[in-house]
Design a protein around this motif. Structure first.
Motif, short mmCIF file in Angstrom:
data_model
loop_
_atom_site.label_atom_id
_atom_site.label_comp_id
_atom_site.label_asym_id
_atom_site.label_seq_id
_atom_site.Cartn_x
_atom_site.Cartn_y
_atom_site.Cartn_z
N PHE A 175 44.58 47.45 45.84
CA PHE A 175 45.35 46.36 45.23
C PHE A 175 44.42 45.18 44.97
O PHE A 175 43.87 44.59 45.90
CB PHE A 175 46.50 45.98 46.18
CG PHE A 175 47.47 44.95 45.64
CD1 PHE A 175 47.55 44.63 44.30
CD2 PHE A 175 48.34 44.31 46.53
CE1 PHE A 175 48.46 43.70 43.83
CE2 PHE A 175 49.26 43.38 46.08
CZ PHE A 175 49.31 43.06 44.72
N ASN A 176 44.24 44.85 43.69
CA ASN A 176 43.41 43.71 43.30
C ASN A 176 44.29 42.48 43.16
O ASN A 176 45.21 42.45 42.35
CB ASN A 176 42.70 44.00 41.98
CG ASN A 176 41.78 42.88 41.55
OD1 ASN A 176 41.30 42.09 42.37
ND2 ASN A 176 41.52 42.79 40.26
N THR A 177 44.02 41.44 43.98
CA THR A 177 44.84 40.23 43.95
C THR A 177 44.00 39.03 43.52
O THR A 177 42.79 39.01 43.71
CB THR A 177 45.47 39.93 45.32
OG1 THR A 177 44.46 39.54 46.24
CG2 THR A 177 46.20 41.14 45.87
N MET A 178 44.68 38.04 42.95
CA MET A 178 44.01 36.81 42.54
C MET A 178 44.36 35.69 43.54
O MET A 178 45.52 35.51 43.89
CB MET A 178 44.44 36.41 41.13
CG MET A 178 43.67 35.24 40.57
SD MET A 178 43.96 35.00 38.80
CE MET A 178 42.94 36.31 38.12
N ILE A 179 43.33 34.98 43.97
CA ILE A 179 43.50 33.89 44.94
C ILE A 179 43.07 32.58 44.27
O ILE A 179 41.88 32.38 43.99
CB ILE A 179 42.63 34.12 46.20
CG1 ILE A 179 42.92 35.47 46.83
CG2 ILE A 179 42.80 32.98 47.19
CD1 ILE A 179 44.23 35.57 47.54
N LEU A 180 44.03 31.70 44.02
CA LEU A 180 43.71 30.42 43.39
C LEU A 180 43.97 29.22 44.30
O LEU A 180 43.49 28.13 44.03
CB LEU A 180 44.51 30.25 42.10
CG LEU A 180 44.26 31.30 41.00
CD1 LEU A 180 45.16 31.05 39.81
CD2 LEU A 180 42.79 31.30 40.58
N ASP A 181 44.74 29.44 45.39
CA ASP A 181 45.02 28.33 46.31
C ASP A 181 45.40 28.91 47.68
O ASP A 181 45.48 30.12 47.86
CB ASP A 181 46.14 27.42 45.76
CG ASP A 181 47.41 28.19 45.41
OD1 ASP A 181 47.73 29.18 46.12
OD2 ASP A 181 48.09 27.82 44.44
N LEU A 205 39.14 43.45 51.98
CA LEU A 205 37.69 43.54 51.88
C LEU A 205 37.09 42.13 51.72
O LEU A 205 37.70 41.27 51.09
CB LEU A 205 37.28 44.38 50.66
CG LEU A 205 37.75 45.84 50.66
CD1 LEU A 205 37.08 46.58 49.50
CD2 LEU A 205 37.43 46.54 51.97
N PRO A 206 35.91 41.89 52.28
CA PRO A 206 35.24 40.60 52.05
C PRO A 206 35.08 40.36 50.55
O PRO A 206 34.75 41.28 49.80
CB PRO A 206 33.87 40.79 52.72
CG PRO A 206 34.09 41.87 53.73
CD PRO A 206 35.13 42.78 53.15
N ARG A 207 35.35 39.16 50.13
CA ARG A 207 35.34 38.87 48.68
C ARG A 207 33.93 38.90 48.11
O ARG A 207 33.01 38.35 48.69
CB ARG A 207 35.96 37.49 48.42
CG ARG A 207 37.44 37.44 48.74
CD ARG A 207 38.00 36.08 48.39
NE ARG A 207 39.20 35.82 49.19
CZ ARG A 207 39.84 34.67 49.22
NH1 ARG A 207 39.41 33.66 48.48
NH2 ARG A 207 40.91 34.52 49.97
N ILE A 208 33.81 39.52 46.92
CA ILE A 208 32.55 39.45 46.17
C ILE A 208 32.71 38.53 44.96
O ILE A 208 31.74 38.19 44.31
CB ILE A 208 32.05 40.85 45.75
CG1 ILE A 208 33.07 41.57 44.86
CG2 ILE A 208 31.69 41.68 46.95
CD1 ILE A 208 32.52 42.82 44.20
N GLU A 209 33.95 38.16 44.64
CA GLU A 209 34.24 37.14 43.64
C GLU A 209 35.17 36.13 44.29
O GLU A 209 36.06 36.49 45.07
CB GLU A 209 34.93 37.76 42.41
CG GLU A 209 34.10 38.80 41.66
CD GLU A 209 33.03 38.19 40.77
OE1 GLU A 209 33.13 36.98 40.47
OE2 GLU A 209 32.10 38.91 40.39
N VAL A 210 34.98 34.86 43.97
CA VAL A 210 35.70 33.79 44.67
C VAL A 210 37.21 33.95 44.57
O VAL A 210 37.94 33.75 45.54
CB VAL A 210 35.28 32.41 44.11
CG1 VAL A 210 36.12 31.29 44.73
CG2 VAL A 210 33.80 32.16 44.35
N HIS A 211 37.70 34.34 43.39
CA HIS A 211 39.14 34.31 43.15
C HIS A 211 39.82 35.68 43.21
O HIS A 211 40.97 35.81 42.81
CB HIS A 211 39.43 33.65 41.79
CG HIS A 211 39.03 32.21 41.75
ND1 HIS A 211 39.53 31.27 42.63
CD2 HIS A 211 38.15 31.55 40.95
CE1 HIS A 211 39.00 30.10 42.36
NE2 HIS A 211 38.15 30.23 41.36
N ASN A 212 39.11 36.70 43.65
CA ASN A 212 39.72 38.03 43.78
C ASN A 212 39.58 38.55 45.19
O ASN A 212 38.50 38.46 45.79
CB ASN A 212 39.08 39.03 42.80
CG ASN A 212 39.46 38.75 41.36
OD1 ASN A 212 38.84 37.92 40.72
ND2 ASN A 212 40.47 39.44 40.86
#
Length: 221
Positions: A175-181, A205-212
């Motif tokens: 599941f790919n989620t977006m984190i903005l706040d 999983l540890p993030r490899i992109e800031v917002h995912n």
């Protein structure tokens, strides 16, 4: 070829279309590759392909090669399909569900998605499809965005439970989620807490992109 070379210096937009579902669809040469974007975020290839490849690698390519049927909720340009077929060399069934027919048209024209014989494309709402399907799957990839927004139903317990019932033993959800706040961080932790720990293993999983942020669920046999 000239545009591809120049794209290492500056992105070169080659296609733009308005879509009822996705608002804006853009195809751009960036760093020597074609990418598919919405107005504010990457939809396929580019950073998104790196994120999902990272998730698939965590599950294990050898594990994926033994699977019989993979379900992809949210196809866009099909970059994860290309990773499965071209890089992992997965040979069995892939069912892709995409709500936006304009997106599929662009994916076929610019990314040759219609040339992948093992891929069955279904134009449907992911929620409706999940309710109707009679199949079981070894891997369910959830990659659904409306620009930078994720539909609320993805995080509702009913949907999570339904997705989990569609897994074969030892099956996975990616599941790919977006984190903005911070509210999105809380949402993701709540999501994981509602998965039955007696039947499923979950991890972020540890993030490899800031917002995912990727969430993996495994059904324990």
């Amino acid at each position: 070829m000239i545009r591809k070379i120049f794209s290492y210096i500056i992105p070169i937009k080659i296609f733009k279309k308005k879509s009822a579902r996705s608002k804006i669809i853009e195809v751009t040469w960036a760093n020597g590759e074609l990418v598919l974007d919405s107005e504010n975020t990457n939809y396929s290839y580019g950073s998104l392909q790196r994120i999902l490849r990272y998730g698939l690698r965590n599950i294990g390519y050898d594990t994926i090669l033994k699977m019989d049927h993979i379900l992809l909720l949210g196809v866009a340009g099909g970059s994860v399909v290309k990773t499965l077929v071209d890089e992992i060399e997965y040979k069995d069934r892939i069912t892709g569900v995409e709500i936006d027919p304009d997106m599929i048209q662009v994916a076929n024209e610019y990314f040759n998605l219609n040339q992948i014989k093992q891929l069955e494309l279904v134009i449907d709402d992911a929620f409706e499809f999940v309710l109707k399907t009679k199949d079981k799957y070894d891997l369910i990839i959830i990659d659904i965005f409306e620009d930078t927004h994720m539909p609320n139903f993805l995080f509702e317990k009913f949907f999570v439970d339904r997705i989990c019932t569609l897994l074969n033993d030892d099956g996975y959800v990616l599941f790919n989620t977006m984190i903005l706040d911070e509210a999105h961080n809380v949402r993701n932790r709540k999501y994981i807490s509602e998965v039955n720990p007696k039947l499923f293993m979950t991890k972020m999983l540890p993030r490899i992109e800031v917002h995912n942020e990727l969430i993996i669920i495994k059904k324990v046999a």
